[in-house]
Design a protein around this motif. Structure first.
Motif, PDB file in Angstrom:
ATOM      1  N   VAL A 229       0.843  -1.196   0.000  1.00 40.97           N
ATOM      2  CA  VAL A 229       0.000   0.000   0.000  1.00 40.97           C
ATOM      3  C   VAL A 229       0.880   1.249   0.000  1.00 40.97           C
ATOM      4  O   VAL A 229       0.631   2.211  -0.746  1.00 40.97           O
ATOM      5  CB  VAL A 229      -0.941  -0.001   1.214  1.00 40.97           C
ATOM      6  N   ALA A 230       1.924   1.244   0.837  1.00 42.72           N
ATOM      7  CA  ALA A 230       2.826   2.391   0.900  1.00 42.72           C
ATOM      8  C   ALA A 230       3.491   2.638  -0.455  1.00 42.72           C
ATOM      9  O   ALA A 230       3.636   3.781  -0.896  1.00 42.72           O
ATOM     10  CB  ALA A 230       3.886   2.158   1.967  1.00 42.72           C
ATOM     11  N   THR A 231       3.887   1.558  -1.117  1.00 41.62           N
ATOM     12  CA  THR A 231       4.521   1.692  -2.436  1.00 41.62           C
ATOM     13  C   THR A 231       3.573   2.341  -3.438  1.00 41.62           C
ATOM     14  O   THR A 231       3.976   3.203  -4.235  1.00 41.62           O
ATOM     15  CB  THR A 231       4.972   0.311  -2.950  1.00 41.62           C
ATOM     16  N   GLU A 232       2.304   1.942  -3.393  1.00 42.12           N
ATOM     17  CA  GLU A 232       1.326   2.506  -4.320  1.00 42.12           C
ATOM     18  C   GLU A 232       1.084   3.992  -4.021  1.00 42.12           C
ATOM     19  O   GLU A 232       0.882   4.794  -4.935  1.00 42.12           O
ATOM     20  CB  GLU A 232       0.004   1.725  -4.221  1.00 42.12           C
ATOM     21  N   VAL A 233       1.117   4.350  -2.734  1.00 39.72           N
ATOM     22  CA  VAL A 233       0.968   5.767  -2.376  1.00 39.72           C
ATOM     23  C   VAL A 233       2.137   6.579  -2.923  1.00 39.72           C
ATOM     24  O   VAL A 233       1.957   7.652  -3.493  1.00 39.72           O
ATOM     25  CB  VAL A 233       0.878   5.918  -0.844  1.00 39.72           C
ATOM     26  N   ILE A 234       3.339   6.062  -2.756  1.00 36.27           N
ATOM     27  CA  ILE A 234       4.531   6.756  -3.246  1.00 36.27           C
ATOM     28  C   ILE A 234       4.483   6.921  -4.764  1.00 36.27           C
ATOM     29  O   ILE A 234       4.862   7.965  -5.305  1.00 36.27           O
ATOM     30  CB  ILE A 234       5.799   5.991  -2.809  1.00 36.27           C
ATOM     31  N   LYS A 235       3.977   5.904  -5.439  1.00 36.01           N
ATOM     32  CA  LYS A 235       3.885   5.959  -6.907  1.00 36.01           C
ATOM     33  C   LYS A 235       2.721   6.831  -7.374  1.00 36.01           C
ATOM     34  O   LYS A 235       2.619   7.156  -8.555  1.00 36.01           O
ATOM     35  CB  LYS A 235       3.712   4.543  -7.464  1.00 36.01           C
ATOM     36  N   GLY A 236       1.806   7.175  -6.440  1.00 33.97           N
ATOM     37  CA  GLY A 236       0.635   7.965  -6.802  1.00 33.97           C
ATOM     38  C   GLY A 236      -0.463   7.151  -7.445  1.00 33.97           C
ATOM     39  O   GLY A 236      -1.301   7.690  -8.181  1.00 33.97           O
ATOM     40  N   SER A 237      -0.499   5.856  -7.163  1.00 35.29           N
ATOM     41  CA  SER A 237      -1.471   4.967  -7.801  1.00 35.29           C
ATOM     42  C   SER A 237      -2.784   4.846  -7.041  1.00 35.29           C
ATOM     43  O   SER A 237      -3.731   4.238  -7.534  1.00 35.29           O
ATOM     44  CB  SER A 237      -0.856   3.560  -7.954  1.00 35.29           C
ATOM     45  N   LEU A 238      -2.854   5.395  -5.810  1.00 41.86           N
ATOM     46  CA  LEU A 238      -4.072   5.299  -5.015  1.00 41.86           C
ATOM     47  C   LEU A 238      -4.668   6.689  -4.827  1.00 41.86           C
ATOM     48  O   LEU A 238      -3.970   7.636  -4.465  1.00 41.86           O
ATOM     49  CB  LEU A 238      -3.770   4.677  -3.646  1.00 41.86           C
ATOM     50  N   ASP A 239      -5.986   6.811  -5.054  1.00 33.06           N
ATOM     51  CA  ASP A 239      -6.640   8.107  -4.865  1.00 33.06           C
ATOM     52  C   ASP A 239      -7.059   8.275  -3.412  1.00 33.06           C
ATOM     53  O   ASP A 239      -7.209   7.303  -2.667  1.00 33.06           O
ATOM     54  CB  ASP A 239      -7.849   8.239  -5.794  1.00 33.06           C
ATOM     55  N   ASP A 240      -7.276   9.519  -3.014  1.00 32.15           N
ATOM     56  CA  ASP A 240      -7.597   9.818  -1.618  1.00 32.15           C
ATOM     57  C   ASP A 240      -8.897   9.180  -1.173  1.00 32.15           C
ATOM     58  O   ASP A 240      -9.023   8.715  -0.032  1.00 32.15           O
ATOM     59  CB  ASP A 240      -7.677  11.334  -1.420  1.00 32.15           C
ATOM     60  N   ALA A 241      -9.876   9.131  -2.054  1.00 32.09           N
ATOM     61  CA  ALA A 241     -11.177   8.565  -1.674  1.00 32.09           C
ATOM     62  C   ALA A 241     -11.044   7.099  -1.285  1.00 32.09           C
ATOM     63  O   ALA A 241     -11.639   6.633  -0.310  1.00 32.09           O
ATOM     64  CB  ALA A 241     -12.163   8.726  -2.827  1.00 32.09           C
ATOM     65  N   SER A 242     -10.247   6.349  -2.052  1.00 36.76           N
ATOM     66  CA  SER A 242     -10.042   4.933  -1.742  1.00 36.76           C
ATOM     67  C   SER A 242      -9.314   4.759  -0.423  1.00 36.76           C
ATOM     68  O   SER A 242      -9.650   3.900   0.396  1.00 36.76           O
ATOM     69  CB  SER A 242      -9.244   4.257  -2.861  1.00 36.76           C
TER      70      SER A 242
END
Length: 251
Positions: A229-242
């Protein structure tokens, strides 16, 4: 000046035997090489080694033909010097296979050994302190002109002791390398999680604890590990709503 060739050969073998700190180490190939050295140094027809756990032992051998030692080890399921040494952790002294008591004690093994011209056999344990790693079995031909097996047995035990040190050291080396890799993975994962917390806290204008809670809730909800999950946040792959889900920003 005295010829020290035998001593030099033994010294080289002992150095090679204890040199096991290698990522490409292969126990079977290593022990086969040790067995081959023993054939030369102990004036034997063949030398075999049983190593590993009692539930799934493995074999290694040296000599010409090499299959002779493997066959003699395999014939010891009903009893033999190597399995006795492995079972007790003690040496099995030289035994003359022509004696009737050997035929009764190790019938299958003795019959096969005699058919291949083996007159004497003995075995020594591979032991490092209290850890028993295997046993080494020497097969001496009936026609051997060399020293008697009783005088050769201490040399066999010295090689076995060095071999046990080599095996034990490689085991420790592998465990330390594995532990170091696990610690490095954990550290890298922790760094990514901290980085992701900082990204979210800055973007949401909130504290690090609230950002971490959001990461943890999302990971649990999606059944993902935190590092992913942290990796996806760093990559910008997860939106705030999710990420936020049902969590609302503190007022």
């Amino acid at each position: 000046m005295r010829d020290r060739t035998p001593e030099l050969r033994l010294a080289r073998v002992l150095v090679e035997t204890t040199n096991t700190l290698d990522d490409n180490f292969d126990p079977e190939r290593y022990l086969s090489r040790v067995a081959g050295h023993c054939v030369e140094l102990l004036d034997a027809s063949a030398v075999g080694v049983i190593f590993g756990g009692a539930d799934s032992p493995a074999f290694a051998a040296g000599g010409h033909p090499r299959d002779l030692a493997l066959g003699l080890l395999g014939a010891q399921q009903g009893g033999g010097p190597c399995v006795e040494s492995l079972g007790t952790g003690r040496p099995v002294p030289p035994a003359c296979l022509a004696a009737d008591e050997r035929k009764e004690r190790w019938p299958e093994f003795t019959a096969l050994a005699r058919r291949h011209g083996i007159g004497t056999t003995y075995a020594v344990p591979l032991r490092q302190r209290q850890t028993l790693l295997g046993a080494l079995n020497v097969f001496v031909p009936e026609t051997s002109p060399g020293p008697c097996a009783d005088s050769e047995m201490p040399l066999a035990q010295a090689i076995a002791d060095a071999t046990a040190v080599g095996l034990y050291n490689h085991r420790a080396y592998t465990e330390y390398r594995t532990l170091a890799a696990q610690l490095q993975t954990a550290l890298t994962s922790r760094i990514r999680i901290e980085q992701a917390k900082g990204i979210l806290a800055e973007r949401w204008h909130t504290g690090l604890d609230e950002a971490f809670d959001a990461l943890r809730r999302y990971a649990r909800r999606e059944r993902l590990v935190m590092d992913l999950v942290a990796t996806e946040v760093i990559k910008g792959s997860l939106d705030d709503a999710s990420l936020r889900g049902g969590w609302s920003e503190p007022s």
